[in-house]
Each structure stands twice: as structure tokens, then as C-alpha cells.
Design a protein around this motif. Sequence first.
Motif, PDB file in Angstrom:
ATOM      1  N   UNK A  56       0.813  -1.206   0.000  1.00 45.81           N
ATOM      2  CA  UNK A  56       0.000   0.000   0.000  1.00 45.81           C
ATOM      3  C   UNK A  56       0.849   1.259   0.000  1.00 45.81           C
ATOM      4  N   UNK A  57       1.944   1.236   0.760  1.00 45.62           N
ATOM      5  CA  UNK A  57       2.829   2.408   0.830  1.00 45.62           C
ATOM      6  C   UNK A  57       3.444   2.699  -0.527  1.00 45.62           C
ATOM      7  N   UNK A  58       3.972   1.677  -1.200  1.00 47.13           N
ATOM      8  CA  UNK A  58       4.656   1.914  -2.474  1.00 47.13           C
ATOM      9  C   UNK A  58       3.677   2.307  -3.579  1.00 47.13           C
ATOM     10  N   UNK A  59       2.522   1.650  -3.626  1.00 45.39           N
ATOM     11  CA  UNK A  59       1.565   1.939  -4.702  1.00 45.39           C
ATOM     12  C   UNK A  59       0.891   3.296  -4.532  1.00 45.39           C
ATOM     13  N   UNK A  60       0.727   3.726  -3.285  1.00 45.04           N
ATOM     14  CA  UNK A  60       0.011   4.977  -3.033  1.00 45.04           C
ATOM     15  C   UNK A  60       0.946   6.108  -2.613  1.00 45.04           C
ATOM     16  N   UNK A  61       2.249   5.947  -2.897  1.00 40.86           N
ATOM     17  CA  UNK A  61       3.211   6.995  -2.511  1.00 40.86           C
ATOM     18  C   UNK A  61       2.854   8.337  -3.138  1.00 40.86           C
ATOM     19  N   UNK A  62       2.424   8.316  -4.397  1.00 45.13           N
ATOM     20  CA  UNK A  62       2.054   9.565  -5.073  1.00 45.13           C
ATOM     21  C   UNK A  62       0.829  10.194  -4.426  1.00 45.13           C
ATOM     22  N   UNK A  63      -0.147   9.356  -4.073  1.00 45.45           N
ATOM     23  CA  UNK A  63      -1.363   9.863  -3.421  1.00 45.45           C
ATOM     24  C   UNK A  63      -1.021  10.444  -2.058  1.00 45.45           C
ATOM     25  N   UNK A  64      -0.147   9.757  -1.316  1.00 41.55           N
ATOM     26  CA  UNK A  64       0.275  10.257  -0.002  1.00 41.55           C
ATOM     27  C   UNK A  64       0.990  11.602  -0.151  1.00 41.55           C
ATOM     28  N   UNK A  65       1.879  11.685  -1.153  1.00 40.27           N
ATOM     29  CA  UNK A  65       2.589  12.942  -1.391  1.00 40.27           C
ATOM     30  C   UNK A  65       1.612  14.060  -1.760  1.00 40.27           C
ATOM     31  N   UNK A  66       0.589  13.742  -2.551  1.00 44.41           N
ATOM     32  CA  UNK A  66      -0.414  14.743  -2.935  1.00 44.41           C
ATOM     33  C   UNK A  66      -1.166  15.243  -1.705  1.00 44.41           C
ATOM     34  N   UNK A  70      -0.063  15.241   1.423  1.00 43.07           N
ATOM     35  CA  UNK A  70       0.861  16.063   2.201  1.00 43.07           C
ATOM     36  C   UNK A  70       1.030  17.443   1.564  1.00 43.07           C
ATOM     37  N   UNK A  71       1.031  17.474   0.234  1.00 46.03           N
ATOM     38  CA  UNK A  71       1.194  18.755  -0.457  1.00 46.03           C
ATOM     39  C   UNK A  71       0.042  19.698  -0.126  1.00 46.03           C
ATOM     40  N   UNK A  72      -1.176  19.174  -0.074  1.00 50.20           N
ATOM     41  CA  UNK A  72      -2.332  19.998   0.297  1.00 50.20           C
ATOM     42  C   UNK A  72      -2.234  20.425   1.767  1.00 50.20           C
ATOM     43  N   UNK A  73      -1.837  19.458   2.618  1.00 50.91           N
ATOM     44  CA  UNK A  73      -1.762  19.742   4.055  1.00 50.91           C
ATOM     45  C   UNK A  73      -0.724  20.815   4.364  1.00 50.91           C
ATOM     46  N   UNK A  74       0.353  20.878   3.589  1.00 52.89           N
ATOM     47  CA  UNK A  74       1.421  21.836   3.845  1.00 52.89           C
ATOM     48  C   UNK A  74       1.351  23.055   2.925  1.00 52.89           C
ATOM     49  N   UNK A  75       0.154  23.368   2.473  1.00 50.37           N
ATOM     50  CA  UNK A  75      -0.028  24.586   1.695  1.00 50.37           C
ATOM     51  C   UNK A  75       0.679  24.580   0.356  1.00 50.37           C
ATOM     52  N   UNK A  76       0.689  23.432  -0.322  1.00 53.98           N
ATOM     53  CA  UNK A  76       1.270  23.280  -1.658  1.00 53.98           C
ATOM     54  C   UNK A  76       2.774  23.582  -1.697  1.00 53.98           C
ATOM     55  N   UNK A  77       3.436  23.435  -0.557  1.00 52.80           N
ATOM     56  CA  UNK A  77       4.884  23.626  -0.522  1.00 52.80           C
ATOM     57  C   UNK A  77       5.636  22.301  -0.574  1.00 52.80           C
ATOM     58  N   UNK A  78       4.898  21.208  -0.400  1.00 50.52           N
ATOM     59  CA  UNK A  78       5.540  19.897  -0.345  1.00 50.52           C
ATOM     60  C   UNK A  78       6.055  19.464  -1.715  1.00 50.52           C
ATOM     61  N   UNK A  79       5.341  19.852  -2.786  1.00 51.39           N
ATOM     62  CA  UNK A  79       5.711  19.417  -4.135  1.00 51.39           C
ATOM     63  C   UNK A  79       7.110  19.875  -4.514  1.00 51.39           C
ATOM     64  N   UNK A  80       7.486  21.070  -4.067  1.00 50.85           N
ATOM     65  CA  UNK A  80       8.808  21.602  -4.422  1.00 50.85           C
ATOM     66  C   UNK A  80       9.936  20.783  -3.798  1.00 50.85           C
ATOM     67  N   UNK A  81       9.624  20.080  -2.695  1.00 52.37           N
ATOM     68  CA  UNK A  81      10.663  19.305  -2.013  1.00 52.37           C
ATOM     69  C   UNK A  81      10.765  17.872  -2.528  1.00 52.37           C
ATOM     70  N   UNK A  82       9.804  17.435  -3.337  1.00 53.63           N
ATOM     71  CA  UNK A  82       9.787  16.045  -3.782  1.00 53.63           C
ATOM     72  C   UNK A  82      11.019  15.638  -4.586  1.00 53.63           C
ATOM     73  N   UNK A  83      11.462  16.433  -5.582  1.00 48.46           N
ATOM     74  CA  UNK A  83      12.642  15.998  -6.345  1.00 48.46           C
ATOM     75  C   UNK A  83      13.852  15.738  -5.459  1.00 48.46           C
ATOM     76  N   UNK A  84      14.080  16.613  -4.487  1.00 44.63           N
ATOM     77  CA  UNK A  84      15.229  16.421  -3.597  1.00 44.63           C
ATOM     78  C   UNK A  84      15.040  15.212  -2.698  1.00 44.63           C
ATOM     79  N   UNK A  85      13.778  14.927  -2.322  1.00 44.69           N
ATOM     80  CA  UNK A  85      13.516  13.796  -1.432  1.00 44.69           C
ATOM     81  C   UNK A  85      13.876  12.474  -2.086  1.00 44.69           C
ATOM     82  N   UNK A  86      13.616  12.348  -3.384  1.00 50.38           N
ATOM     83  CA  UNK A  86      13.855  11.080  -4.071  1.00 50.38           C
ATOM     84  C   UNK A  86      15.207  11.037  -4.762  1.00 50.38           C
ATOM     85  N   UNK A  87      15.935  12.140  -4.762  1.00 53.83           N
ATOM     86  CA  UNK A  87      17.239  12.172  -5.416  1.00 53.83           C
ATOM     87  C   UNK A  87      18.297  11.543  -4.525  1.00 53.83           C
TER      88      UNK A  87
END
Length: 515
Positions: A207-217, A219-236
Motif C-alpha cells: 500500500x505504501x509503495x503503490x500509493x506513494x504519489x497519493x500520499x505525497x499529494x 501532504x502537499x495539500x496539508x502543507x499549503x502546496x509547498x511539499x511538491x517543491x521538495x519532492x525531487x530532492x527527497x527522491x534524489x
Amino acid sequence: MRAQTLKTYQWLHTWSGIVAGFALFIAFLAGALTMFEDEIGRWERPQARHVQPSMDDVDRLAAAVLTAHPLAATRFGIVWPSAAMPDPTAYWFERGRWHFAALDRRDASGRGAPSLMPLDTPRLASFVNQLHYALALPPFGTYLMGAVSIAFGFAMLSGLVVHWPRMAKDIFALRPGKNRKRFWQDAHNALGLFALPYYAMVAVTGGFMCLATVIAFAFNIAFGHQFAAALPAMWSPNALAAPAEQARSDSAPLSAAQLLAAARREVPDLEPEWITFVDYGAPKGTAELWGNVPRALGTRGAVTLRLNSGIVTGGQYAGARDANHAVGSAVYGLHFGTYGGLALRCVYFVLGLCGAAMVFTGNLMWLEARRKRHMAVQPLAARNVARATVGVCIGTCVGLAVAFAGARCLPGIGANRVFGIVLAASLVHCAWRAPVLAARDLLIVASVACAGIVLADVALGASDLLESIARHDWALLAIDVAAVAAACVFGYVARIAHVRATRGAATGVWARRTA
């Protein structure tokens, strides 16, 4: 526990199992096979069977890709040669789709410029992997399997609550006989209880791996759309603090052997799996070397190096990574068993087959519980579930067996197309045939198809088999041995189905006539 509460748990267990069961059967069966994905990939490509792993092939393949596809220099990857898959494969994204290629080894002399052999036709090994995590239905299939993993978790929890008093009493019981409901219930409970920790781990990590994108989405809403900018660095692999920017280097890119040596100066135990080249040939080009570091739960990690100098600029690996990569690597390692060796892969393979059997026996138990012993016409729901159980479960086995045989006989036809056609034909066959007769027919086809895997391998590559024996290459031989064993099992179960159809009770969904 109150009777109404227990009834609610039973309802939840039954219908979460029925709804998610068919997808779970396919995922468990394909997941068992993915434990040997590299071996299957080598088996289906005769030219790669007895190649000796060589890092020089990485350089030759990179040169061939850049010569034929200059645009790939922006970013392309190469699967590192290994004992399980010695022939490296290149992959890159161009013109809206992914491309795959390997070295063309038809020139036995090996002289002249290296050339590519396209592998764009969906291969068997990669298809089995897609079938496991997305039911071969990208992109939404991944999210579907995430929802199925959650449903599987609810089914396990509710099943444990409902059946625990009986399981604690009859934990080692397996009672064959006239009471088929009790037999299938014993088998279902044993399969579910003894492998419960494994199934719980699969449900959570899947469930974690398949819904990682949904979870990130979310979190992005919960953190005022600032989470998306950190995603590339998180997975790099460069998420850790890197050294100061190095000077430009106009020298030629280092060879694969030199890059590996530089990476191992940073991580001595690194076992490479693939390498990703970014801006190949540019002064600031980089190479991301991904692989496993033994003696860790989350073995997967990466080291980033300057392509032209070998200077390490970042990395994420066991003992030196942030919390995000540590969790992600641990989840992946647990789900696919990368933290162990061959013995653990064999255990995961058996547990995957047990998971498929658990789903199948759960459906049979449901059907036996709703059997009307003295009625010629069974309830429509029971008949439809019986047809779906036979069509999806046995049809999946037939589809995979035919896909394996097709990979040797007709490699130009994609494995996804072969599987889809066979599964659709199985479902159509079950729609008009009595379930027990359809089961017998499909089991016979599955047995013949499994035997055909070996016959095709012998007919098209007898010399390869002899060479495998001479080299003691048991990994390749094990695939043919497993096919023979599967042919025997399917043939034996087909005989049981035939006896049930001809000599069994005249009522029930498994009677010769159900409507």
C-alpha cells in the motif's frame, strides 16, 4: 464480543476478500515469479544465457546507445551486468515512450562498432513485474493495487477477529472428507495464520509503495502546496549535503570500471544494479550508481559521481542517508526480500504461492457455505463467483504458462498481449461452460502449456540446455524443472476436477449442470 459486532467483522472479511481477492491472486502469483525476475529475463533471451558478466559491456552499450540515439545523452540508464542477468540492458525516454535495447551479439567475433538490438517488445520478465504491482494496467493499475492492499489489510484483521477462536482450537487441523466446507476452511485458516506476518508486511509495504504519489499529494495539500517543491530532492540520491561544486572538467567520461572503483572508495561493499547517466559527455555530467549494500534491512542506495572525474558529489546508502530514504529503502527491501539471499527469495516465492492459494481457498469456502444441497438451480451470485474464480484464477495460470511458452516460440509478440488474449478467452469460456467443466478444461490447457514451455526450450535451444548442464547453471535449468512440476500439478488437479464433474453430487455450483 457481541454477536452483532462479530457479524459486522465477518461481513467485512467476506466482502473485502471477495472484492480484492481476484487482484490479490494475480499479484501474489506474479509476485512469486518476480523473485526470479533476472533469471526469467535471461531464460527468455537465448543470446544472453551464457554471456559472461563484463563491465566493458556497459561502456560498449553506452556508446551504441549514444551513436544510435544522441538525444538519450540527457538521461539514460543501463542495468549492470550480473551473474543472474549478464547481458546489460539500456533504457531511456524518447519521443513520449520508453525504449529498451541490449548489445547485438549476433556477430560472434565482437569486432567493429557495437550495435543495438531493440527490446521494445514487452518482455516476459518485465511484464510479470508489471502484473505484480499494477495488474499490467498502468498508470491507474498501481493505484488500484494500493487500494487492494488496504482491503487486504482489512480482510486480514477482520478474519483474525472472526476466526481466532476456531483457529486457536484447530490450528493444526486439515480434515479432508465429505465436508468440503470444513476442509477448505481448514486450508484457508492454515495458509492465513502461519504466514500472517508476511501477509501483514505485504499489505503495509504494498500500500505504501503503490500509493506513494497519493500520499505525497495529500501532504502537499496539508502543507499549503509547498511539499511538491521538495519532492525531487527527497527522491534524489543527492539529498544529503554534498561537497562544494567541483570545477568543470572537459576530459572524457570515465569507464564503468573506473566509476565503480570510485564509488567503492566511498561505499566499499556496494553491489551495483544499474547506473544512470545524466548529461553524458557534458563538462558537468554525472553518473548515479545504484545498488545494494549488504547487512542492512534497506539495502538499496546510490552514489552520485562526476562522470568525467569520479568525484563523489552525493549519496544515499545504508549508514549514511536521511530518514526519507531510510524508510523508502526499508519498505522496498521488506517487500521484495532484497535484504536476504537465494534462500530468502525461495521463501518469498513459496509464501507468494501460498497467498494465491489462500485467496482461492477463501472463494471455495464462500461457495461451499452457500451451496443449496437439494436445489438443481444454485443462486446466481454463487454461480457467478464460481465462474469468476475459475476464469480469473485458473485463467491467470494458463495465461502465464502460455506467455512463457510464447516468449520462446514467438518472441516478437509482446507477453502482455499473449496473456491478455488467453485470460480473456478463459473468461469467455467460463461464461458459457459449467464451472467444474471449465475448470477441468483450463487445467488441462495449463498442464499442456507448462509442458510446452519445456518442449519449446528443448526444440529451440537444446544446445543451450546442454551448455547449462555443463556449466552447472542451475538457475536456467530450474525454470524448466518448475514448468515440468507445474504441468504435473495442473494435470493432477484436472483429473480431480474431472472426477468431481462425472461422479460428484448432482447439485451445487460444482455440479455438471448448475442452471
